[in-house]
Motif scaffolding. Structure first.
Motif, PDB file in Angstrom:
ATOM      1  N   ASN A  36       0.737  -1.081  -0.089  1.00 50.99           N
ATOM      2  CA  ASN A  36       0.091   0.034  -0.086  1.00 50.99           C
ATOM      3  C   ASN A  36       0.948   1.145   0.142  1.00 50.99           C
ATOM      4  O   ASN A  36       0.392   2.251   0.227  1.00 50.99           O
ATOM      5  N   THR A  37       2.113   1.095  -0.225  1.00 51.85           N
ATOM      6  CA  THR A  37       2.919   2.017  -0.366  1.00 51.85           C
ATOM      7  C   THR A  37       3.013   3.051  -1.695  1.00 51.85           C
ATOM      8  O   THR A  37       3.123   2.329  -2.900  1.00 51.85           O
ATOM      9  N   PRO A  38       2.352   4.298  -1.898  1.00 52.34           N
ATOM     10  CA  PRO A  38       2.483   4.840  -3.073  1.00 52.34           C
ATOM     11  C   PRO A  38       3.675   4.938  -3.832  1.00 52.34           C
ATOM     12  O   PRO A  38       4.785   5.142  -3.228  1.00 52.34           O
ATOM     13  N   LYS A  39       3.798   4.794  -5.188  1.00 53.40           N
ATOM     14  CA  LYS A  39       5.032   4.726  -6.042  1.00 53.40           C
ATOM     15  C   LYS A  39       5.935   3.728  -5.818  1.00 53.40           C
ATOM     16  O   LYS A  39       7.187   3.752  -6.198  1.00 53.40           O
ATOM     17  N   PHE A  40       5.741   2.622  -4.911  1.00 50.39           N
ATOM     18  CA  PHE A  40       6.537   1.550  -4.464  1.00 50.39           C
ATOM     19  C   PHE A  40       6.580   0.686  -5.855  1.00 50.39           C
ATOM     20  O   PHE A  40       5.707   0.442  -6.422  1.00 50.39           O
ATOM     21  N   LYS A  41       7.999   0.353  -6.190  1.00 50.88           N
ATOM     22  CA  LYS A  41       8.096  -0.680  -7.303  1.00 50.88           C
ATOM     23  C   LYS A  41       8.597  -2.025  -6.599  1.00 50.88           C
ATOM     24  O   LYS A  41       9.624  -1.931  -5.846  1.00 50.88           O
ATOM     25  N   LYS A  42       8.034  -3.210  -7.066  1.00 50.39           N
ATOM     26  CA  LYS A  42       8.591  -4.434  -6.748  1.00 50.39           C
ATOM     27  C   LYS A  42       9.821  -4.847  -7.081  1.00 50.39           C
ATOM     28  O   LYS A  42      10.416  -4.363  -8.113  1.00 50.39           O
ATOM     29  N   SER A  43      10.326  -5.854  -6.494  1.00 51.27           N
ATOM     30  CA  SER A  43      11.568  -6.158  -6.962  1.00 51.27           C
ATOM     31  C   SER A  43      11.450  -7.880  -6.970  1.00 51.27           C
ATOM     32  O   SER A  43      10.573  -8.394  -6.382  1.00 51.27           O
ATOM     33  N   ASP A  44      12.546  -8.353  -7.540  1.00 56.58           N
ATOM     34  CA  ASP A  44      12.639  -9.704  -7.691  1.00 56.58           C
ATOM     35  C   ASP A  44      14.029 -10.273  -7.527  1.00 56.58           C
ATOM     36  O   ASP A  44      14.914  -9.425  -7.673  1.00 56.58           O
ATOM     37  N   VAL A  45      14.175 -11.419  -7.462  1.00 59.12           N
ATOM     38  CA  VAL A  45      15.404 -12.007  -7.400  1.00 59.12           C
ATOM     39  C   VAL A  45      15.942 -13.052  -8.532  1.00 59.12           C
ATOM     40  O   VAL A  45      15.082 -13.914  -8.946  1.00 59.12           O
TER      41      VAL A  45
END
Length: 137
Positions: A36-45
């Protein structure tokens, strides 16, 4: 002597795989925490594809030499695969520009847990085989 027993390619691959799964768990947990954090972009490994490339299993490379035993002459080493965190900035799920899909992240967490459990089982099996070999007469 013990160094030669435990420093095999199998132990190396399994330990790096477990480290990658551990890092992936942390990354997925961070993604879920920021759903729910605005402008947060997910990461992956990224790890498995890099390991396949290191081992010469990448289909694009064509035929490769293969070592069938740890004591055979080494194949010229490619770069050593290490788990790498990659941010996905190409997608957006919502109007606040956050791209975390909680359902996908929970599925990824379950998949990663199964992967980690399989790696620990293989590591235990490998160590048990070593123990049996050492103690048998």
């Amino acid at each position: 002597m013990l160094d030669q027993i435990f420093n095999t390619s199998t132990m190396d691959y399994l330990s790096r795989g477990m480290s990658a799964a551990n890092l992936r768990h942390e990354v997925i947990s961070n993604n879920i925490a920021n759903v729910n954090t605005p402008k947060f972009k997910k990461s992956d490994v990224v790890f498995e594809s890099l390991l396949a490339k290191e081992m010469g299993l990448d289909k694009k490379l064509g035929l490769e030499m293969v070592r069938t035993h740890d004591r055979h002459l080494p194949i010229p080493m490619r770069e050593r695969a290490e788990a790498t965190v990659v941010m996905d900035e190409s997608t957006t799920m919502r109007t606040d520009k956050n791209n975390v899909d909680i359902d996908k992240e929970m599925a990824n967490m379950a998949k990663n847990q199964i992967y980690y459990n399989a790696m620990t089982k293989e590591m235990g099996s490998f160590i048990q085989k070593l123990k049996t070999t050492i103690t048998s007469k």
